[in-house]
Design a protein around this motif. Structure first.
Motif, mmCIF file in Angstrom:
data_model
loop_
_atom_site.group_PDB
_atom_site.id
_atom_site.type_symbol
_atom_site.label_atom_id
_atom_site.label_comp_id
_atom_site.label_asym_id
_atom_site.label_seq_id
_atom_site.Cartn_x
_atom_site.Cartn_y
_atom_site.Cartn_z
ATOM 1 N N VAL A 296 12.076 -1.479 14.256
ATOM 2 C CA VAL A 296 11.141 -0.995 13.251
ATOM 3 C C VAL A 296 11.925 -0.447 12.061
ATOM 4 O O VAL A 296 13.113 -0.170 12.156
ATOM 5 C CB VAL A 296 10.208 0.118 13.790
ATOM 6 C CG1 VAL A 296 9.300 -0.408 14.881
ATOM 7 C CG2 VAL A 296 11.016 1.322 14.284
ATOM 8 N N GLY A 297 11.238 -0.284 10.933
ATOM 9 C CA GLY A 297 11.801 0.354 9.757
ATOM 10 C C GLY A 297 11.229 1.748 9.569
ATOM 11 O O GLY A 297 10.239 2.119 10.198
ATOM 12 N N TYR A 298 11.840 2.514 8.688
ATOM 13 C CA TYR A 298 11.406 3.887 8.446
ATOM 14 C C TYR A 298 9.927 3.976 8.080
ATOM 15 O O TYR A 298 9.213 4.872 8.522
ATOM 16 C CB TYR A 298 12.221 4.500 7.299
ATOM 17 C CG TYR A 298 13.608 4.930 7.670
ATOM 18 C CD1 TYR A 298 13.893 6.265 7.919
ATOM 19 C CD2 TYR A 298 14.655 4.016 7.755
ATOM 20 C CE1 TYR A 298 15.174 6.672 8.247
ATOM 21 C CE2 TYR A 298 15.931 4.405 8.084
ATOM 22 C CZ TYR A 298 16.190 5.741 8.329
ATOM 23 O OH TYR A 298 17.465 6.129 8.661
ATOM 24 N N GLY A 299 9.473 3.052 7.238
ATOM 25 C CA GLY A 299 8.108 3.140 6.726
ATOM 26 C C GLY A 299 7.074 2.440 7.568
ATOM 27 O O GLY A 299 5.892 2.424 7.217
ATOM 28 N N ASP A 300 7.481 1.841 8.700
ATOM 29 C CA ASP A 300 6.508 1.178 9.571
ATOM 30 C C ASP A 300 5.590 2.219 10.203
ATOM 31 O O ASP A 300 6.018 3.318 10.573
ATOM 32 C CB ASP A 300 7.216 0.411 10.683
ATOM 33 C CG ASP A 300 7.968 -0.807 10.181
ATOM 34 O OD1 ASP A 300 7.953 -1.050 8.959
ATOM 35 O OD2 ASP A 300 8.581 -1.505 11.008
ATOM 36 N N GLY A 301 4.326 1.850 10.372
ATOM 37 C CA GLY A 301 3.383 2.766 11.004
ATOM 38 C C GLY A 301 1.964 2.337 10.757
ATOM 39 O O GLY A 301 1.674 1.158 10.527
ATOM 40 N N ILE A 302 1.050 3.306 10.816
ATOM 41 C CA ILE A 302 -0.360 3.028 10.572
ATOM 42 C C ILE A 302 -0.901 4.000 9.527
ATOM 43 O O ILE A 302 -0.464 5.149 9.438
ATOM 44 C CB ILE A 302 -1.204 3.115 11.870
ATOM 45 C CG1 ILE A 302 -1.002 4.468 12.576
ATOM 46 C CG2 ILE A 302 -0.875 1.964 12.793
ATOM 47 C CD1 ILE A 302 -1.927 4.671 13.762
ATOM 48 N N GLU A 303 -1.860 3.506 8.753
ATOM 49 C CA GLU A 303 -2.504 4.295 7.705
ATOM 50 C C GLU A 303 -4.012 4.216 7.917
ATOM 51 O O GLU A 303 -4.566 3.120 8.065
ATOM 52 C CB GLU A 303 -2.110 3.777 6.329
ATOM 53 C CG GLU A 303 -0.610 3.850 6.091
ATOM 54 C CD GLU A 303 -0.160 3.216 4.787
ATOM 55 O OE1 GLU A 303 -0.970 2.460 4.191
ATOM 56 O OE2 GLU A 303 0.977 3.464 4.372
ATOM 57 N N THR B 166 -7.931 10.641 4.570
ATOM 58 C CA THR B 166 -6.895 9.642 4.788
ATOM 59 C C THR B 166 -5.766 10.268 5.608
ATOM 60 O O THR B 166 -5.558 11.484 5.578
ATOM 61 C CB THR B 166 -6.300 9.100 3.473
ATOM 62 O OG1 THR B 166 -5.704 10.186 2.751
ATOM 63 C CG2 THR B 166 -7.376 8.454 2.620
ATOM 64 N N ARG B 167 -5.033 9.428 6.326
ATOM 65 C CA ARG B 167 -3.913 9.907 7.131
ATOM 66 C C ARG B 167 -2.929 8.765 7.319
ATOM 67 O O ARG B 167 -3.325 7.639 7.643
ATOM 68 C CB ARG B 167 -4.401 10.384 8.501
ATOM 69 C CG ARG B 167 -3.299 10.708 9.496
ATOM 70 C CD ARG B 167 -2.809 12.126 9.390
ATOM 71 N NE ARG B 167 -1.773 12.422 10.362
ATOM 72 C CZ ARG B 167 -1.218 13.609 10.515
ATOM 73 N NH1 ARG B 167 -1.621 14.625 9.758
ATOM 74 N NH2 ARG B 167 -0.273 13.814 11.402
ATOM 75 N N SER B 168 -1.629 9.037 7.125
ATOM 76 C CA SER B 168 -0.583 8.053 7.362
ATOM 77 C C SER B 168 0.409 8.614 8.368
ATOM 78 O O SER B 168 0.809 9.777 8.264
ATOM 79 C CB SER B 168 0.158 7.714 6.057
ATOM 80 O OG SER B 168 -0.720 7.108 5.127
ATOM 81 N N SER C 186 0.241 8.250 16.615
ATOM 82 C CA SER C 186 -1.175 8.604 16.665
ATOM 83 C C SER C 186 -1.559 9.408 15.432
ATOM 84 O O SER C 186 -0.838 10.329 15.023
ATOM 85 C CB SER C 186 -1.477 9.420 17.928
ATOM 86 O OG SER C 186 -2.864 9.535 18.133
ATOM 87 N N GLY C 187 -2.680 9.054 14.846
ATOM 88 C CA GLY C 187 -3.218 9.778 13.699
ATOM 89 C C GLY C 187 -4.723 9.824 13.774
ATOM 90 O O GLY C 187 -5.350 9.141 14.594
ATOM 91 N N ALA C 188 -5.339 10.634 12.925
ATOM 92 C CA ALA C 188 -6.794 10.757 12.930
ATOM 93 C C ALA C 188 -7.292 11.137 11.551
ATOM 94 O O ALA C 188 -6.579 11.774 10.762
ATOM 95 C CB ALA C 188 -7.240 11.810 13.952
#
Length: 651
Positions: free
Chosen positions: A300-307, A322-324, A337-339
Motif C-alpha cells: 500500500v501507499g501512504y495515501g491509500d485508504g477510504i473516504e 465527511t471522514r477520511s 475503519s471510519g464513520a
C-alpha cells in the motif's frame, strides 16, 4: 490514530495532498448534484469470502536435501517448521499439505497432496511432513494451481508456499499463475516464505506473493523458517471475522443500495466508489461506519485508504459529514475503519436536520504500485433516538483534571479478537497479549454515563534481528485507536500518542476520553464530541508489518492498562443517580467525575445556532437553549503532554 514519523518510502511514497483532495471533491461534487432520487433497484450479492482455510505447499525438490547451515538438512528444518505451525493453529482449523518434487528425480508434473484440507489433525500433518523425501524438480506453478483447487469451495483460503529456490519448469511463470489464481483477492491469498534464498529465487517468490495478494517472508535459517511459517499461518487463522448481510453498493448516487439500521458486507476495488441510501427521521442521531479489511501486509501507499461522505438528497444536497482514513505508512495494509454521522442540531435548524433520504458514499484511494485486490468492507448503520420530551441532559464535559495513577499489578493473559464482531471483553485492569506483524487485536470495554475511558498499550523490550542474509528492518510502528458504540472513531482528549515508531525498545501508545455525556454531541470542534453515547467502546491495537523483518520472536508482547473511572450513572439526565445495583462502586482512581458532580449545577452562558463551544454546558430539554458553565474534570493515565497530530487512519 496519529501518524508516526514517516519512514523512507519503499513502495512509491505518499499520495500528494492535491490528489487526495481531488478524490474527496469528486465524491462530494457527485453528491451535491443529486437533488431527488428514485427508489433504488435491488442489487446482486457479492462474495466476500467464506470460512478461512490453509494449505501449505512445501518445496521438496533435490536442493531441499542440502544442508541448512546448522548441521541439519533443509527438509528437516521444514518438517520442524510444519510441526510448529500445526501446534500453533486453533483446534479444527482446516489445514492441508501439498508437496512438489518428492516423487522422482525429474518431472515437471511431480506434485501430490500429502494431506487433504480437513479440520486440523496435528499428528497426521506431522506424519505427512515426516514422510517427505526431496528428490526432483521445482514445478512451482503447477503446485500452486493444484493447491488452490485443494482448498474448500467458497473458502477464504490461504496458500502458504515454502521454497528454497526458483522454478525450473519453464512456462507458465509462477508469478503469472499466482495472479490468475488469486484474481480479485477476495477468496484466495498466496503467501511465500523464501528459505535461504537470494537473487532471482527471492525475486520470484516476492513476485508470487505480490501477484497473489499476499506477503513475502524471508527465512535465512531454520529458526527463521519456523518463525515466519507460524506468523503467516496464524494470520490466516486470525483473519478478520466479517459479519453482516451481503450487499452490493451502487456505482452511482442514483443507483445507491438501500440500507436499514444493521450490518452489511460489501467489497470495493481500487479507485471505486460505493453508494448507499439510508432513510433518516428528523430527530435521531445516525452513525454510518465502514471498516475496510484488506489482506494484511499487502503493498500500500501512504495515501491509500477510504473516504466517506454523508449527504442529504433534498434541497441543495447538503453535505452532513465527511471522514477520511488512510494508512499513513507504506509497510503494508492494515484494517481501516471510519464513520460519518448525522447529529441533529440542538435547536433543530440545521441543514441536515430534516427527515428524508441520505446518501453514504465510500471511496477507495489507491496509489500506483499498491495491491489491486478488492477489499471486503463491513458497513454498520446505527441510530440513537432522542431523549424523551422534557428530559434535561447533563452538561457537556470537556475539561481535564489530575490524571489517575497508572494501574499496577501482574498482567492477566488475554487474546484479543480479530475485529469488532469478536472483540474480547475487558474491564479495568492490567492485561497482556501478543501481536503478530501486520496484526490488529480488538477489545471491548463498557463505559457508562458519566464515566471516562483511558488506556495505554505498552510494548516492552523485544529482541531484534541483526545482519545475515535476511532483509532486516530498522523499525516498524505500533498504533492504537478507539471507537464509540456504532464504531464512531473516538478522538483523543488526553494528549496521548496513538502511533509511534518501534525498534524493539519500550514504547507506549494510548488514548483517553472525557466523561460520556449526551450533550457532548453538540460541542463543535472538540474531541469530546465523539464521546456522547454510553455502551461498549472498542480498542484496537496494531503492530506494523515490518515487525516480520525486525522482531526475533514470533509475536511481540503488549501490556494493556485499562481504566474506566467515575461512578456510572443511571442515565444521561442532569443529576442522574448512580446506576441501580452499582451505587458506591469503586473506580480505578479517585473520581474526577465525582469531583465534577460535587461542584453542583452549572451556571449560565451562551451558544451558537448550529454548534456549541465551551468547557461544560447543559441543555434545558432536548431542543432547548444551551447554557455554559465551567465545571468538570476528567481522569487520564500518565502521559507525555506533547504530540504530533496528522491524518492517519485507524485500525
Amino acid at each position: 490514530m496519529e501518524r508516526r514519523p514517516a519512514p523512507i518510502s519503499r513502495r512509491g511514497g505518499a499520495r500528494p495532498p492535491l490528489v487526495l483532495a481531488v478524490a474527496a471533491c469528486t465524491v462530494l461534487a457527485a453528491l451535491a448534484a443529486v437533488l431527488a432520487l428514485p427508489a433504488p433497484a435491488a442489487h446482486a450479492t457479492p462474495a466476500a469470502g467464506g470460512d478461512p482455510a490453509l494449505i501449505i505447499v512445501l518445496d521438496s525438490s533435490g536442493s531441499m536435501a542440502g544442508p541448512d547451515g546448522s548441521g541439519h538438512t533443509r527438509i528437516a528444518a521444514a518438517r520442524t517448521a510444519v510441526g510448529a505451525v500445526v501446534d500453533g493453529l486453533p483446534d479444527g482449523y482446516p489445514t492441508g499439505l501439498r508437496v512438489y518434487g518428492a516423487e522422482r528425480p525429474h518431472g515437471c508434473d511431480d506434485t501430490s497432496l500429502a494431506h487433504p484440507v480437513t479440520p486440523l489433525d496435528r499428528a497426521a500433518m506431522k506424519t505427512a511432513a515426516a514422510a517427505v523425501r526431496p528428490k526432483g524438480d521445482t514445478p512451482t506453478a503447477l503446485a500452486l494451481t493444484k493447491a488452490a483447487a485443494d482448498l474448500p469451495a467458497g473458502s477464504r483460503g490461504t496458500v502458504l508456499l515454502v521454497s528454497d529456490g526458483e522454478s525450473n519448469c519453464g512456462t507458465p511463470a509462477p508469478c503469472q499463475v499466482a495472479a490468475q489464481l488469486a484474481g480479485d483477492g477476495i477468496g484466495l491469498r498466496i503467501d511465500t516464505v523464501g528459505f535461504q534464498v537470494e537473487g532471482a529465487a527471492r525475486d520470484e517468490l516476492q513476485c508470487v506473493a505480490r501477484a497473489g495478494h499476499g506477503a513475502y517472508y524471508d527465512a535465512p535459517d531454520a529458526a527463521a523458517l519456523a518463525r515466519q511459517l507460524v506468523r503467516a499461518s496464524q494470520l490466516s487463522a486470525d483473519a478478520y471475522r466479517l459479519q453482516g448481510e451481503r450487499i452490493t453498493g451502487g456505482s452511482s448516487a442514483r443507483t445507491a443500495a438501500p440500507i436499514r439500521p444493521g450490518q452489511y458486507v460489501d467489497t470495493i476495488g481500487p479507485g471505486e466508489t460505493r453508494w448507499y441510501a439510508a432513510d433518516l427521521d428528523a430527530a435521531s442521531t445516525a452513525d454510518l461506519s465502514a471498516t475496510a479489511v484488506p489482506q494484511p501486509g499487502v503493498a500500500v501507499g501512504y495515501g491509500d485508504g477510504i473516504e466517506l461522505a454523508l449527504t442529504a438528497t433534498g434541497g441543495h444536497g447538503a453535505t452532513c459529514d465527511t471522514r477520511s482514513v488512510h494508512f499513513g505508512q507504506d509497510e503494508g495494509a492494515m484494517t481501516l475503519s471510519g464513520a460519518v454521522s448525522r447529529v441533529p442540531s440542538h435547536d433543530r435548524t440545521g441543514t441536515c436536520d430534516k427527515a428524508g433520504r441520505y446518501l453514504l458514499a465510500v471511496h477507495r484511494t489507491t496509489a500506483d504500485g499498491s495491491d489491486r485486490g478488492r477489499w471486503p468492507v463491513e458497513l454498520r448503520f446505527g441510530t440513537e433516538e432522542p431523549l424523551p420530551a422534557g428530559t434535561v441532559p447533563a452538561g457537556a464535559r470537556t475539561a481535564y483534571g489530575t490524571a489517575p495513577a497508572p494501574l499496577a499489578g501482574t498482567p492477566k493473559d488475554v487474546t484479543g479478537g480479530t475485529g469488532f464482531n469478536d472483540a474480547t471483553r475487558l474491564a479495568t485492569g492490567v492485561w497482556r497479549d501478543r501481536l503478530l506483524p501486520a496484526q490488529t487485536r480488538y477489545y471491548t470495554v463498557h463505559v457508562g454515563w458519566g464515566q471516562q475511558l483511558s488506556y495505554a498499550a505498552e510494548f516492552a523490550n523485544e529482541p531484534v534481528l541483526t545482519g545475515g542474509t535476511s532483509v532486516v528492518a530498522r523499525s516498524t510502528f505500533v498504533a492504537t485507536s478507539a471507537y464509540a458504540p456504532d464504531r464512531v472513531p473516538v478522538r483523543d482528549s488526553s494528549h496521548a500518542r496513538g502511533d509511534r515508531s518501534y525498534d524493539g525498545s519500550p514504547v507506549s501508545v494510548g488514548l483517553g476520553t472525557v466523561p460520556v455525556t449526551w450533550t457532548n454531541r453538540w460541542v463543535a470542534g472538540d474531541p469530546a464530541r465523539t464521546v456522547h453515547s454510553a455502551g461498549d467502546y472498542t480498542l484496537a491495537v496494531s503492530l506494523g508489518p515490518d515487525a516480520a523483518a525486525l522482531a526475533r520472536d514470533t509475536a511481540v508482547g503488549v501490556v494493556l492498562r485499562v481504566q474506566v473511572t467515575g461512578q456510572e450513572l443511571a442515565g444521561p439526565q442532569f443529576k442522574a443517580p448512580p446506576l441501580a445495583g452499582r451505587a458506591g462502586r469503586s473506580t480505578a482512581a479517585a473520581g474526577p467525575t465525582q469531583a465534577a458532580a460535587a461542584a453542583g449545577p452549572p451556571g449560565a452562558g451562551g451558544g451558537t445556532a448550529s454548534g456549541v463551544t465551551g468547557t461544560d454546558m447543559i441543555a434545558a430539554g432536548t431542543g432547548g437553549a444551551v447554557a455554559l458553565a465551567g465545571v468538570g474534570v476528567a481522569a487520564l493515565l500518565h502521559r507525555s503532554r506533547t504530540r504530533n497530530r496528522t491524518n492517519r487512519g485507524g485500525a
